[in-house]
Design an enzyme around this catalytic site. Structure first.
Site, PDB file in Angstrom:
ATOM      1  N   GLY A   9      44.223  39.316  34.030  1.00 33.47           N
ATOM      2  CA  GLY A   9      44.786  39.377  32.815  1.00 33.47           C
ATOM      3  C   GLY A   9      46.388  39.292  32.982  1.00 33.47           C
ATOM      4  O   GLY A   9      47.033  40.116  32.030  1.00 33.47           O
ATOM      5  N   SER A 135      44.515  53.782  29.677  1.00 27.61           N
ATOM      6  CA  SER A 135      45.269  53.732  28.421  1.00 27.61           C
ATOM      7  C   SER A 135      45.615  55.179  27.995  1.00 27.61           C
ATOM      8  O   SER A 135      44.948  55.990  28.283  1.00 27.61           O
ATOM      9  CB  SER A 135      44.662  52.954  27.444  1.00 27.61           C
ATOM     10  OG  SER A 135      45.219  53.180  26.211  1.00 27.61           O
ATOM     11  N   TYR A 148      37.282  51.387  22.945  1.00 28.44           N
ATOM     12  CA  TYR A 148      38.308  51.400  23.869  1.00 28.44           C
ATOM     13  C   TYR A 148      38.819  52.857  24.372  1.00 28.44           C
ATOM     14  O   TYR A 148      39.056  52.587  25.767  1.00 28.44           O
ATOM     15  CB  TYR A 148      39.587  50.846  22.891  1.00 28.44           C
ATOM     16  CG  TYR A 148      41.113  50.694  23.680  1.00 28.44           C
ATOM     17  CD1 TYR A 148      41.175  49.331  24.059  1.00 28.44           C
ATOM     18  CD2 TYR A 148      41.770  51.542  23.684  1.00 28.44           C
ATOM     19  CE1 TYR A 148      42.694  48.931  24.884  1.00 28.44           C
ATOM     20  CE2 TYR A 148      43.208  51.374  24.552  1.00 28.44           C
ATOM     21  CZ  TYR A 148      43.340  49.913  25.061  1.00 28.44           C
ATOM     22  OH  TYR A 148      44.388  49.753  25.735  1.00 28.44           O
TER      23      TYR A 148
HETATM   24  N1  LIG Z   1      49.534  47.272  24.948  1.00 25.13           N
HETATM   25  C1  LIG Z   1      49.337  48.715  24.860  1.00 25.13           C
HETATM   26  O1  LIG Z   1      49.739  49.289  23.829  1.00 25.13           O
HETATM   27  C2  LIG Z   1      48.393  49.242  26.022  1.00 25.13           C
HETATM   28  C3  LIG Z   1      48.630  50.780  26.113  1.00 25.13           C
HETATM   29  C4  LIG Z   1      47.902  51.185  27.062  1.00 25.13           C
HETATM   30  C5  LIG Z   1      47.221  50.483  28.039  1.00 25.13           C
HETATM   31  N2  LIG Z   1      46.886  49.058  27.665  1.00 25.13           N
HETATM   32  C6  LIG Z   1      46.057  48.211  28.710  1.00 25.13           C
HETATM   33  O2  LIG Z   1      47.075  47.289  29.240  1.00 25.13           O
HETATM   34  C7  LIG Z   1      46.139  46.359  29.578  1.00 25.13           C
HETATM   35  C8  LIG Z   1      46.815  44.821  29.272  1.00 25.13           C
HETATM   36  O3  LIG Z   1      47.132  44.823  28.030  1.00 25.13           O
HETATM   37  P1  LIG Z   1      48.267  44.065  27.220  1.00 25.13           P
HETATM   38  O4  LIG Z   1      48.487  44.962  25.851  1.00 25.13           O
HETATM   39  O5  LIG Z   1      49.348  43.588  27.723  1.00 25.13           O
HETATM   40  O6  LIG Z   1      47.217  42.781  26.451  1.00 25.13           O
HETATM   41  P2  LIG Z   1      47.584  41.206  26.221  1.00 25.13           P
HETATM   42  O7  LIG Z   1      48.942  41.066  26.169  1.00 25.13           O
HETATM   43  O8  LIG Z   1      46.587  41.159  25.088  1.00 25.13           O
HETATM   44  O9  LIG Z   1      46.981  40.780  27.795  1.00 25.13           O
HETATM   45  C9  LIG Z   1      45.639  40.786  28.180  1.00 25.13           C
HETATM   46  C10 LIG Z   1      45.436  39.912  29.155  1.00 25.13           C
HETATM   47  O10 LIG Z   1      44.039  40.401  29.601  1.00 25.13           O
HETATM   48  C11 LIG Z   1      43.586  39.005  29.665  1.00 25.13           C
HETATM   49  N3  LIG Z   1      42.093  39.187  29.170  1.00 25.13           N
HETATM   50  C12 LIG Z   1      41.516  39.509  28.357  1.00 25.13           C
HETATM   51  N4  LIG Z   1      40.067  39.689  28.304  1.00 25.13           N
HETATM   52  C13 LIG Z   1      39.640  39.097  29.653  1.00 25.13           C
HETATM   53  C14 LIG Z   1      38.690  38.727  30.466  1.00 25.13           C
HETATM   54  N5  LIG Z   1      37.456  39.139  29.909  1.00 25.13           N
HETATM   55  N6  LIG Z   1      38.816  38.275  31.559  1.00 25.13           N
HETATM   56  C15 LIG Z   1      39.890  37.924  32.114  1.00 25.13           C
HETATM   57  N7  LIG Z   1      41.283  38.108  31.419  1.00 25.13           N
HETATM   58  C16 LIG Z   1      41.191  38.537  30.210  1.00 25.13           C
HETATM   59  C17 LIG Z   1      44.175  37.958  28.654  1.00 25.13           C
HETATM   60  O11 LIG Z   1      43.687  36.748  28.704  1.00 25.13           O
HETATM   61  P3  LIG Z   1      43.416  35.720  27.244  1.00 25.13           P
HETATM   62  O12 LIG Z   1      44.811  35.924  26.722  1.00 25.13           O
HETATM   63  O13 LIG Z   1      43.225  34.355  27.757  1.00 25.13           O
HETATM   64  O14 LIG Z   1      42.460  36.273  26.555  1.00 25.13           O
HETATM   65  C18 LIG Z   1      45.499  38.463  28.875  1.00 25.13           C
HETATM   66  O15 LIG Z   1      46.045  37.793  30.094  1.00 25.13           O
HETATM   67  C19 LIG Z   1      44.868  46.373  28.994  1.00 25.13           C
HETATM   68  O16 LIG Z   1      44.085  46.757  29.996  1.00 25.13           O
HETATM   69  C20 LIG Z   1      45.063  47.440  27.884  1.00 25.13           C
HETATM   70  O17 LIG Z   1      44.055  47.918  27.578  1.00 25.13           O
HETATM   71  C21 LIG Z   1      47.627  48.468  26.719  1.00 25.13           C
END
Ligand SMILES: NC(=O)c1ccc[n+]([C@@H]2O[C@H](COP(=O)([O-])OP(=O)(O)OC[C@H]3O[C@@H](n4cnc5c(N)ncnc54)[C@H](OP(=O)(O)O)[C@@H]3O)[C@@H](O)[C@H]2O)c1
Length: 241
Positions: A9, A135, A148
């Protein structure tokens, strides 16, 4: 030979920040996305680095992950770093949950990390390193986010269990719990009022940036963290709620 890293991702948000840091350190970086091909193409163009390989692969689909690991083995012969970052978010109250949606969140956020961790073991170098992105919600509960929260909490202990097992190859395994970081995933999950409240509740007075997580991730992957394994680090700007 350069270090070889697989970041799941990595085409947006936090994962993209991690990909950039690894490329800056001279690593070969393989990353994958799920369905946003446009974002993947734009990211590849923006970064414009021959050491970056972007593939479509659903981390919750074991066959697709096996194919990607085969490609890594055939092209580079090894893997030094795995960053299990891919994640999704489908919110609902528990009493209203569509169980298929609940399972989807567990499939991507938990089982996807399990599948990639399982298949990394054979090709990962002695002394390699794995970082799981969990998270804030794996530590503190939150309304309308039970799937989640459950996946994120499970990842913290899955990390510790993997650290014990993979220590036979001196592979270190750690997790990071970032607090709210404005990205595609988080911005679609919360309304303005909820986001404003998160800021008010953060003593350091700002949200996390992808770089806060990517810099910590780089430290955990590096030899500077060579005696740290099975650890979870919560980066929250002082917000404990
Ligand atoms: N943002 C926050 O506040 C936050 C806080 C704590 C933890 N996190 C964690 O950080 C990580 C990244 O999140 P983010 O906020 O950066 O999200 P994001 O910008 O939406 O990026 C998510 C990435 O994961 C990919 N992805 C989703 N489902 C997938 C699958 N089944 N197989 C392969 N790739 C997949 C997406 O690809 P597509 O776009 O093609 O679907 C995208 O590249 C996640 O694990 C999230 O739980 C985020």
């Amino acid at each position: 030979m350069e270090k070889v890293a697989f970041v799941t991702g990595g085409t947006s948000g936090i994962g993209k920040g991690i990909v950039k840091e690894l490329l800056d350190k001279g690593c070969i970086v393989i990353t994958c996305y799920h369905d946003n091909e446009k974002a993947a193409k734009e990211m590849k163009q923006e970064i414009n680095n021959d050491n970056l390989i972007v593939k479509k692969c659903d981390v919750s689909n074991e066959e697709e992950v096996i194919k990607l690991f085969k490609l890594i083995k055939e092209n580079y012969g090894k893997l030094d770093y795995l960053v299990n970052n891919a994640g999704t978010f489908i919110d609902s109250y528990i009493k209203d949950y569509n169980i298929a949606d609940f399972k989807k969140v567990l499939d991507v956020n938990l089982i996807g990390k399990v599948i990639c961790t399982k298949h990394s073991y054979k090709i990962m170098s002695h002394g390699g390193s794995i970082v799981n992105i969990s998270s804030h919600l794996g530590i503190v509960p939150c309304l309308e986010s039970a799937a989640y929260c459950a996946a994120a909490a499970a990842i913290i202990n899955f990390t510790k269990a993997t650290a014990i097992e993979y220590a036979d190859k001196k592979i270190r395994v750690n997790s990071i719990c970032p607090a709210f970081t404005p990205t595609l995933l988080s911005l679609k999950g919360w309304n303005k009022e909820e986001i404003d409240q998160k800021l008010k509740d953060t003593p350091l007075g700002r949200f996390a940036a992808p770089e806060d997580t990517s810099k910590l991730c780089m430290f955990l992957l590096s030899d500077d963290a060579s005696f740290i394994t099975g650890e979870n680090i919560w980066i929250n700007g002082g917000r404990l709620s």
